[in-house]
Write a protein that holds these residues in place. Structure first.
Motif, PDB file in Angstrom:
ATOM      1  N   ASP A   3    -116.615 -12.150   1.177  1.00 54.69           N
ATOM      2  CA  ASP A   3    -117.158 -12.358   1.480  1.00 54.69           C
ATOM      3  C   ASP A   3    -118.076 -10.916   2.281  1.00 54.69           C
ATOM      4  O   ASP A   3    -118.715 -10.110   1.528  1.00 54.69           O
ATOM      5  CB  ASP A   3    -115.933 -11.602   2.993  1.00 54.69           C
ATOM      6  N   TYR A   4    -118.759 -11.242   2.722  1.00 55.37           N
ATOM      7  CA  TYR A   4    -120.415  -9.399   2.689  1.00 55.37           C
ATOM      8  C   TYR A   4    -119.923  -8.501   3.680  1.00 55.37           C
ATOM      9  O   TYR A   4    -120.466  -7.972   3.255  1.00 55.37           O
ATOM     10  CB  TYR A   4    -121.051 -10.547   3.910  1.00 55.37           C
ATOM     11  N   LEU A   5    -118.090  -8.552   3.834  1.00 61.15           N
ATOM     12  CA  LEU A   5    -118.138  -6.980   4.838  1.00 61.15           C
ATOM     13  C   LEU A   5    -117.238  -6.786   3.491  1.00 61.15           C
ATOM     14  O   LEU A   5    -115.975  -7.136   3.299  1.00 61.15           O
ATOM     15  CB  LEU A   5    -116.555  -7.206   6.070  1.00 61.15           C
ATOM     16  N   GLU A   6    -116.866  -5.254   3.658  1.00 64.24           N
ATOM     17  CA  GLU A   6    -116.174  -5.133   2.572  1.00 64.24           C
ATOM     18  C   GLU A   6    -114.596  -4.386   3.028  1.00 64.24           C
ATOM     19  O   GLU A   6    -114.126  -4.224   1.760  1.00 64.24           O
ATOM     20  CB  GLU A   6    -117.328  -3.293   1.753  1.00 64.24           C
ATOM     21  N   ASP A   7    -115.102  -3.963   4.039  1.00 64.88           N
ATOM     22  CA  ASP A   7    -113.476  -3.838   5.059  1.00 64.88           C
ATOM     23  C   ASP A   7    -112.631  -4.898   5.439  1.00 64.88           C
ATOM     24  O   ASP A   7    -111.979  -4.848   6.217  1.00 64.88           O
ATOM     25  CB  ASP A   7    -114.127  -2.759   6.226  1.00 64.88           C
ATOM     26  N   ASN A   8    -113.307  -5.966   4.818  1.00 66.95           N
ATOM     27  CA  ASN A   8    -112.612  -7.498   5.616  1.00 66.95           C
ATOM     28  C   ASN A   8    -111.319  -7.584   5.305  1.00 66.95           C
ATOM     29  O   ASN A   8    -110.201  -6.997   4.561  1.00 66.95           O
ATOM     30  CB  ASN A   8    -113.486  -8.867   4.903  1.00 66.95           C
ATOM     31  N   PRO A   9    -110.680  -7.829   6.135  1.00 66.69           N
ATOM     32  CA  PRO A   9    -109.057  -8.188   5.682  1.00 66.69           C
ATOM     33  C   PRO A   9    -108.435  -8.618   4.654  1.00 66.69           C
ATOM     34  O   PRO A   9    -107.140  -8.180   4.183  1.00 66.69           O
ATOM     35  CB  PRO A   9    -108.475  -8.556   7.648  1.00 66.69           C
ATOM     36  N   ASP A  22    -124.264 -17.673   1.367  1.00 64.70           N
ATOM     37  CA  ASP A  22    -125.743 -17.167   0.291  1.00 64.70           C
ATOM     38  C   ASP A  22    -124.894 -17.868  -0.602  1.00 64.70           C
ATOM     39  O   ASP A  22    -124.295 -18.076  -1.449  1.00 64.70           O
ATOM     40  CB  ASP A  22    -125.895 -15.575  -0.803  1.00 64.70           C
ATOM     41  N   ARG A  23    -125.958 -19.596  -0.602  1.00 65.20           N
ATOM     42  CA  ARG A  23    -125.179 -20.627  -1.331  1.00 65.20           C
ATOM     43  C   ARG A  23    -125.231 -20.290  -3.141  1.00 65.20           C
ATOM     44  O   ARG A  23    -124.154 -20.868  -3.294  1.00 65.20           O
ATOM     45  CB  ARG A  23    -126.333 -21.818  -0.912  1.00 65.20           C
ATOM     46  N   GLU A  24    -126.588 -19.335  -3.539  1.00 64.41           N
ATOM     47  CA  GLU A  24    -126.455 -19.670  -4.833  1.00 64.41           C
ATOM     48  C   GLU A  24    -125.402 -18.150  -5.406  1.00 64.41           C
ATOM     49  O   GLU A  24    -125.368 -18.102  -6.770  1.00 64.41           O
ATOM     50  CB  GLU A  24    -127.893 -19.099  -4.973  1.00 64.41           C
ATOM     51  N   ALA A  25    -125.376 -17.361  -4.527  1.00 59.71           N
ATOM     52  CA  ALA A  25    -124.274 -16.038  -4.935  1.00 59.71           C
ATOM     53  C   ALA A  25    -123.153 -16.410  -4.988  1.00 59.71           C
ATOM     54  O   ALA A  25    -122.006 -16.392  -5.842  1.00 59.71           O
ATOM     55  CB  ALA A  25    -124.475 -14.613  -4.124  1.00 59.71           C
ATOM     56  N   VAL A  26    -123.208 -17.687  -4.247  1.00 57.39           N
ATOM     57  CA  VAL A  26    -121.315 -18.496  -3.999  1.00 57.39           C
ATOM     58  C   VAL A  26    -121.164 -18.883  -5.367  1.00 57.39           C
ATOM     59  O   VAL A  26    -120.006 -19.358  -5.606  1.00 57.39           O
ATOM     60  CB  VAL A  26    -121.118 -18.990  -2.495  1.00 57.39           C
ATOM     61  N   LEU A  27    -122.320 -19.919  -5.703  1.00 59.59           N
ATOM     62  CA  LEU A  27    -121.969 -21.036  -6.782  1.00 59.59           C
ATOM     63  C   LEU A  27    -121.963 -20.044  -7.642  1.00 59.59           C
ATOM     64  O   LEU A  27    -121.082 -20.229  -8.847  1.00 59.59           O
ATOM     65  CB  LEU A  27    -123.286 -21.890  -6.565  1.00 59.59           C
ATOM     66  N   GLU A  28    -122.157 -18.632  -8.186  1.00 59.17           N
ATOM     67  CA  GLU A  28    -122.389 -18.173  -9.230  1.00 59.17           C
ATOM     68  C   GLU A  28    -120.818 -17.226  -9.448  1.00 59.17           C
ATOM     69  O   GLU A  28    -120.053 -17.782 -10.032  1.00 59.17           O
ATOM     70  CB  GLU A  28    -123.574 -16.704  -8.909  1.00 59.17           C
ATOM     71  N   VAL A  29    -120.355 -17.709  -8.011  1.00 57.64           N
ATOM     72  CA  VAL A  29    -118.944 -16.828  -8.146  1.00 57.64           C
ATOM     73  C   VAL A  29    -118.263 -17.716  -8.912  1.00 57.64           C
ATOM     74  O   VAL A  29    -117.098 -17.967  -9.248  1.00 57.64           O
ATOM     75  CB  VAL A  29    -118.192 -15.936  -6.649  1.00 57.64           C
ATOM     76  N   ALA A  30    -117.869 -19.344  -7.874  1.00 62.88           N
ATOM     77  CA  ALA A  30    -117.173 -19.953  -8.273  1.00 62.88           C
ATOM     78  C   ALA A  30    -117.566 -20.630  -9.893  1.00 62.88           C
ATOM     79  O   ALA A  30    -116.359 -20.874 -10.272  1.00 62.88           O
ATOM     80  CB  ALA A  30    -117.668 -20.999  -7.129  1.00 62.88           C
ATOM     81  N   ALA A  70    -114.238 -23.286   3.083  1.00 62.08           N
ATOM     82  CA  ALA A  70    -114.434 -22.315   4.340  1.00 62.08           C
ATOM     83  C   ALA A  70    -113.496 -22.428   5.605  1.00 62.08           C
ATOM     84  O   ALA A  70    -113.825 -23.096   6.401  1.00 62.08           O
ATOM     85  CB  ALA A  70    -115.700 -22.625   4.866  1.00 62.08           C
ATOM     86  N   TYR A  71    -112.698 -21.770   5.199  1.00 59.10           N
ATOM     87  CA  TYR A  71    -111.256 -22.161   6.220  1.00 59.10           C
ATOM     88  C   TYR A  71    -112.015 -21.413   8.137  1.00 59.10           C
ATOM     89  O   TYR A  71    -111.823 -20.052   7.759  1.00 59.10           O
ATOM     90  CB  TYR A  71    -110.150 -21.366   5.767  1.00 59.10           C
ATOM     91  N   SER A  72    -112.017 -22.207   9.147  1.00 56.71           N
ATOM     92  CA  SER A  72    -112.072 -21.212  10.374  1.00 56.71           C
ATOM     93  C   SER A  72    -113.589 -21.174  10.366  1.00 56.71           C
ATOM     94  O   SER A  72    -113.570 -20.093  10.764  1.00 56.71           O
ATOM     95  CB  SER A  72    -111.016 -20.308  10.586  1.00 56.71           C
ATOM     96  N   SER A  73    -114.349 -21.533   9.918  1.00 56.75           N
ATOM     97  CA  SER A  73    -115.836 -21.098   9.051  1.00 56.75           C
ATOM     98  C   SER A  73    -116.860 -21.613   9.620  1.00 56.75           C
ATOM     99  O   SER A  73    -117.009 -22.711   8.464  1.00 56.75           O
ATOM    100  CB  SER A  73    -115.971 -19.748   8.259  1.00 56.75           C
ATOM    101  N   ASP A  74    -117.762 -21.762  10.747  1.00 63.55           N
ATOM    102  CA  ASP A  74    -118.784 -22.945  10.573  1.00 63.55           C
ATOM    103  C   ASP A  74    -119.715 -22.545   9.327  1.00 63.55           C
ATOM    104  O   ASP A  74    -120.545 -23.171   8.900  1.00 63.55           O
ATOM    105  CB  ASP A  74    -119.683 -23.056  12.266  1.00 63.55           C
ATOM    106  N   PRO A  75    -120.239 -21.249   9.442  1.00 70.41           N
ATOM    107  CA  PRO A  75    -121.811 -21.018   9.448  1.00 70.41           C
ATOM    108  C   PRO A  75    -121.475 -21.244   7.489  1.00 70.41           C
ATOM    109  O   PRO A  75    -121.994 -21.328   6.849  1.00 70.41           O
ATOM    110  CB  PRO A  75    -121.143 -19.236   8.886  1.00 70.41           C
ATOM    111  N   ALA A  76    -119.999 -20.690   6.959  1.00 71.48           N
ATOM    112  CA  ALA A  76    -120.283 -21.142   5.655  1.00 71.48           C
ATOM    113  C   ALA A  76    -119.804 -22.355   5.117  1.00 71.48           C
ATOM    114  O   ALA A  76    -119.264 -22.463   4.119  1.00 71.48           O
ATOM    115  CB  ALA A  76    -118.651 -19.615   4.929  1.00 71.48           C
ATOM    116  N   SER A  77    -119.179 -23.097   6.447  1.00 70.84           N
ATOM    117  CA  SER A  77    -119.120 -24.380   6.417  1.00 70.84           C
ATOM    118  C   SER A  77    -119.960 -25.950   5.016  1.00 70.84           C
ATOM    119  O   SER A  77    -120.044 -25.763   3.466  1.00 70.84           O
ATOM    120  CB  SER A  77    -118.212 -25.406   6.795  1.00 70.84           C
ATOM    121  N   PRO A  78    -120.968 -24.919   4.553  1.00 62.19           N
ATOM    122  CA  PRO A  78    -122.069 -25.864   4.191  1.00 62.19           C
ATOM    123  C   PRO A  78    -122.090 -25.063   2.853  1.00 62.19           C
ATOM    124  O   PRO A  78    -122.749 -26.244   1.587  1.00 62.19           O
ATOM    125  CB  PRO A  78    -123.474 -25.649   5.329  1.00 62.19           C
ATOM    126  N   THR A  79    -122.100 -23.882   2.923  1.00 58.62           N
ATOM    127  CA  THR A  79    -121.744 -22.970   1.360  1.00 58.62           C
ATOM    128  C   THR A  79    -120.302 -23.871   0.762  1.00 58.62           C
ATOM    129  O   THR A  79    -120.942 -24.208  -0.466  1.00 58.62           O
ATOM    130  CB  THR A  79    -121.686 -21.595   1.685  1.00 58.62           C
TER     131      THR A  79
END
Length: 415
Positions: free
Chosen positions: A39-45, A60-68, A78-87
């Motif tokens: 998540d891009y927010l540090e204080d996300n629940p 950020d597809r490449e950064a998420v790929l590196e984490v994976a 990408a549960y319940s998220s439109d922006p993250a679904s393509p990633t």
């Protein structure tokens, strides 16, 4: 010093840790998976629930790929998220994990591509024109020459009705373009014909696909506040469609799912019934619906859709996923306000209090709240179950008499 023992559990990567996404993290842990969150927010629940957290943007597809790769995950969601679904689809394809086609997910996540796909496969769709956010009102009016007014102007990549305007005359176009542009990430907007409804409600909800076939039909009527008519304020089961209308909607959705090559998973839908009972699919989201729709449908059906989503993402069998509503009366209400101020709580009628079986409130009394012009301004969600159709229909017809949100507007939303 205690020796660290490697965690051998199979890992699931979750994209997004908002309040509505925490449920997926919790369910994944209950399923025995190790949960990795971006998540891009540090204080996300969600970071307080996940086994590990990475401060990485979910787009950020490449950064998420590196984490994976680093976390050696076996699935991504990408549960319940439109922006993250393509990633999620991109990462899954790159790592050979189970996913729906990236091309299909991108079509479903971008309204201009989705309208083009509907036209190409011969499914009903309104006339539409897409353009860059910097286009002038005069340029857009040239693009829509010959269209039937009113027009709907909106971003091609937003959800939750953010940035959407209905334009009834040319003088309203500049404000609509500014509003849409302010809510666009990709800088591409769309103007399309407004579809007059032959059925009073927009039909929304979620469907679940197994092996390319829709097995779960969570179709509901969308409830809206008459003073904030473009933003959903709840969902109600059953949909209220006639048998003939329901048959046409199901046929259209299955044709659309097949044309996109969708193999599995929960999809969010939004359909308008136009003249001649023609179903226009406005949205087919590549993820579970927001406002806790999967939880509501799970309550009504007895099927844990959150668990099914999580298990499908890991390539595991979710078990029997088959349902068509019959003799159930459920509704949700999105707590909201039409004015800025300070939240003071809410009140229910006696009938609504009896029917309310769950409350999820995001704001505490005394918190600043703002005019409800998008799903991100929701104050919470109430869940109702009615024993009889009569009380269910009365609630839907008179929601404002059953739920009252109290806001002190003298503070203007400031503490």
């Amino acid at each position: 010093m205690r020796e660290l023992i490697p965690d051998a559990r199979r890992a699931l990567l979750l994209l997004g840790g908002s309040r509505q996404q925490v449920v997926a993290i919790e369910v994944a842990r209950k399923c025995g998976y190790r949960t990795v969150l971006c998540d891009y927010l540090e204080d996300n629940p969600g970071r307080h629930y996940a086994d590990s957290f990475h401060l990485v943007s979910t787009v950020d597809r490449e950064a998420v790929l590196e984490v994976a790769r680093r976390e050696e995950v076996e699935g991504v969601i990408a549960y319940s998220s439109d922006p993250a679904s393509p990633t999620a689809a991109y990462v899954a394809e790159r790592l050979g994990m189970l996913t729906n086609p990236l091309a299909a997910v991108e079509i479903m996540s971008t309204k201009s591509l989705f309208r083009r796909h509907l036209h190409e496969v011969g499914l009903p769709c309104p006339l539409a024109a897409s353009f860059e956010a910097g286009a002038s009102a005069a340029e857009v009016e040239c693009l829509v020459e010959g269209f039937r007014w009113p027009l709907v102007v909106k971003p091609t990549d937003s959800s939750g009705s953010k940035g959407v305007s209905v334009v009834t005359e040319p003088t309203q176009m500049p404000a609509a373009l500014e509003h849409a542009g302010a809510n666009s990430r990709n800088g591409i907007l769309i103007a399309e014909e407004y579809i007059e409804r032959a059925f009073p409600n927009v039909v929304g909800g979620d469907i679940f696909v197994v092996d390319g076939m829709i097995r779960f039909w969570g179709l509901m009527r969308c409830l809206r506040d008459s003073k904030a008519s473009l933003v959903p304020v709840g969902k109600a089961i059953p949909s209220g469609l006639s048998e003939g209308q329901l048959s046409k909607v199901k046929e259209t959705l299955q044709l659309l799912v097949s044309s996109l090559g969708i193999r599995f998973g929960e999809l969010n839908v939004e359909v308008i019934i136009g003249d001649g009972d023609v179903p226009y699919v406005l949205e087919l989201g590549s993820r579970a619906g927001g406002n806790m729709i999967p939880v509501q449908l799970g309550d009504a059906s007895g099927i844990d859709l959150v668990r099914a989503n999580v298990m499908c993402a890991m390539g595991d069998d979710p078990g029997g996923i088959s349902w068509d509503p019959e003799d159930v009366y459920f509704a949700t209400h999105v707590l909201h306000t039409l004015k800025d101020g300070t939240y003071e709580g809410y009140e229910l009628s006696a009938a609504a209090e009896v029917a309310c079986y769950r409350e999820v409130v995001y704001q505490e009394a005394g918190a600043p709240v703002h005019h409800f012009d998008g799903a991100n301004k929701a104050l919470g969600i109430l869940f109702f179950e009615f024993e009889k159709q009569e009380s269910f229909e009365d609630y839907i017809a008179n929601t404002s008499n059953h739920v009252r949100v109290m806001v002190d507007s003298s503070t203007d939303g400031r503490k």
